[in-house]
Design a protein around this motif. Sequence first.
Motif, PDB file in Angstrom:
ATOM      1  N   LYS A   6    -132.483  48.953 -43.401  1.00 42.25           N
ATOM      2  CA  LYS A   6    -131.907  48.951 -44.745  1.00 42.25           C
ATOM      3  C   LYS A   6    -130.802  47.899 -44.820  1.00 42.25           C
ATOM      4  CE  LYS A   6    -131.128  52.876 -46.761  1.00 42.25           C
ATOM      5  NZ  LYS A   6    -130.636  54.266 -47.022  1.00 42.25           N
ATOM      6  N   GLU A  43    -135.924  46.751 -46.012  1.00 44.33           N
ATOM      7  CA  GLU A  43    -135.653  47.101 -47.396  1.00 44.33           C
ATOM      8  C   GLU A  43    -134.351  46.419 -47.810  1.00 44.33           C
ATOM      9  OE1 GLU A  43    -135.327  51.307 -47.636  1.00 44.33           O
ATOM     10  OE2 GLU A  43    -137.491  51.672 -47.419  1.00 44.33           O
ATOM     11  N   GLU A  45    -131.276  46.280 -50.841  1.00 40.33           N
ATOM     12  CA  GLU A  45    -130.602  46.726 -52.044  1.00 40.33           C
ATOM     13  C   GLU A  45    -129.386  45.825 -52.264  1.00 40.33           C
ATOM     14  OE1 GLU A  45    -131.905  51.439 -51.923  1.00 40.33           O
ATOM     15  OE2 GLU A  45    -129.790  50.906 -51.713  1.00 40.33           O
ATOM     16  N   CYS A  61    -127.211  52.266 -60.999  1.00 38.61           N
ATOM     17  CA  CYS A  61    -128.351  51.502 -60.478  1.00 38.61           C
ATOM     18  C   CYS A  61    -129.135  50.842 -61.605  1.00 38.61           C
ATOM     19  CB  CYS A  61    -129.282  52.414 -59.690  1.00 38.61           C
ATOM     20  SG  CYS A  61    -130.706  51.555 -58.965  1.00 38.61           S
ATOM     21  N   ILE A  67    -136.142  45.642 -57.322  1.00 39.26           N
ATOM     22  CA  ILE A  67    -135.087  45.798 -56.324  1.00 39.26           C
ATOM     23  C   ILE A  67    -133.934  46.612 -56.920  1.00 39.26           C
ATOM     24  CG2 ILE A  67    -133.339  44.571 -54.954  1.00 39.26           C
ATOM     25  CD1 ILE A  67    -136.106  44.169 -53.849  1.00 39.26           C
ATOM     26  N   PRO A  68    -133.442  47.652 -56.232  1.00 45.02           N
ATOM     27  CA  PRO A  68    -132.272  48.388 -56.724  1.00 45.02           C
ATOM     28  C   PRO A  68    -131.013  47.519 -56.655  1.00 45.02           C
ATOM     29  CG  PRO A  68    -133.484  49.662 -55.065  1.00 45.02           C
ATOM     30  CD  PRO A  68    -134.003  48.256 -55.008  1.00 45.02           C
ATOM     31  N   TYR A  70    -126.978  47.789 -57.540  1.00 42.37           N
ATOM     32  CA  TYR A  70    -125.941  48.771 -57.847  1.00 42.37           C
ATOM     33  C   TYR A  70    -124.655  48.083 -58.273  1.00 42.37           C
ATOM     34  CZ  TYR A  70    -128.858  52.335 -55.627  1.00 42.37           C
ATOM     35  OH  TYR A  70    -129.887  53.193 -55.302  1.00 42.37           O
ATOM     36  N   LYS A  88    -125.920  56.276 -48.415  1.00 45.00           N
ATOM     37  CA  LYS A  88    -126.910  55.209 -48.256  1.00 45.00           C
ATOM     38  C   LYS A  88    -127.128  54.865 -46.789  1.00 45.00           C
ATOM     39  CE  LYS A  88    -128.454  53.961 -52.288  1.00 45.00           C
ATOM     40  NZ  LYS A  88    -129.928  53.923 -52.575  1.00 45.00           N
ATOM     41  N   TYR A  90    -126.508  52.211 -44.852  1.00 46.39           N
ATOM     42  CA  TYR A  90    -127.177  50.939 -44.599  1.00 46.39           C
ATOM     43  C   TYR A  90    -127.085  50.574 -43.119  1.00 46.39           C
ATOM     44  CZ  TYR A  90    -127.062  50.365 -49.685  1.00 46.39           C
ATOM     45  OH  TYR A  90    -127.235  50.545 -51.034  1.00 46.39           O
TER      46      TYR A  90
END
Length: 386
Positions: A6, A43, A45, A61, A67-68, A70, A88, A90
Amino acid sequence: MTRPIKVALLVDEYFGGAKTAFGGYGFLARHIVAKHLPNDEFEVEVLLKKTGAKLRYAPKCYMVDGIPVYHLASTPWDWNNRRFLRKKNYDVYLSIELTNRSFEIMAIEPDTSKPLLLWVQDPRPKADWEEIDTVELFAEDSYYHQPTYDFVHQAHQNGRVQFVTQAHFLTPKAKELYRLPADTPIPFLPNPIEIDRDFDVEQYPKKNQVIFLGRIESVKRGWLFCEIAKAMPELEFIVLGKSGRDQEANQKIMAPYYEIENLTFAGHVEGERKQQFLRDAKVLVNTSIHEALPVSFLEALEVGTLLVSCQNPDNLTERFGHYTGVVLGDGFDKVPLFVEGIRKLIDKEAERQVLAIEARQYILDTHSIEAFQRDMRAALKGIVKR
């Protein structure tokens, strides 16, 4: 199965996505990283720090191109952001340079061991700002932010930050700005562009057009492009771009040039329309008081459009066009240097065609999407701890 890595992509803008501004970092984030990095193993974000007068109490969001993206909460509600980041979880942060707003996100990450890959794009030590400050017609606001640079310095000492760079000449600037040891490794990971493999640079009938591609802002000194157009009525000049910040002040400076017959203001262009302008032109002129290595240079060279500029990143302008030398201040007295460079390229058609072929080959060899995907994924894997 192991879950995908992530990646949290840190950037200040997203090229119009999620109600953000248009700019080079945003283009790179939206149309390169978010589009081409994700696969079964990764992935992505995007995280944007809330700015502006309107408060945001919690992250929001937006889905942009799948693609998310934020917008995090405003600073008074950073406890909501910390909770969001903890949830999250990450694996790694990827920052396109590191601005003060992106630094604020890293500073509130609950896990202070989370790694950051800092993609060096445009580090600006104080000497760079001193050059920018020589412009008097319309001053550029400085965003020099010592706490950000101190954070990177300390995080690197703690083994949290590693670097890659989009251009070789930026390495010493990054080491100065972040106070890094001289032997700090900063591998070359060039910005990629999407390449039209079917384009035939040898056969395409270019026009006697000269283009400017960039925002209409102080640092770009678009007024010099207009002065060049005035001095060369035999050629067609086209401005591709519009004002973002300080629109009224920029409009006031540019308005007197609107009546020049061989000068067209096309506004902001994207996609196939932008590509058509790039393909048709013989020369891209860059008049900026400061640049790193602009994506516009790469886009131009990919279709054999040569460069005339007072910036010479990694010697590309000198190699594939005409380097005027350093031009400080408002630059009006140096317009003849740009005129000379344009004439030199357009008047020597056979030499221009040879350079155009070499320029495209350089892009094919160095700035492909495939090379970016391979090298960026490897760099991220190399620092993930899980």
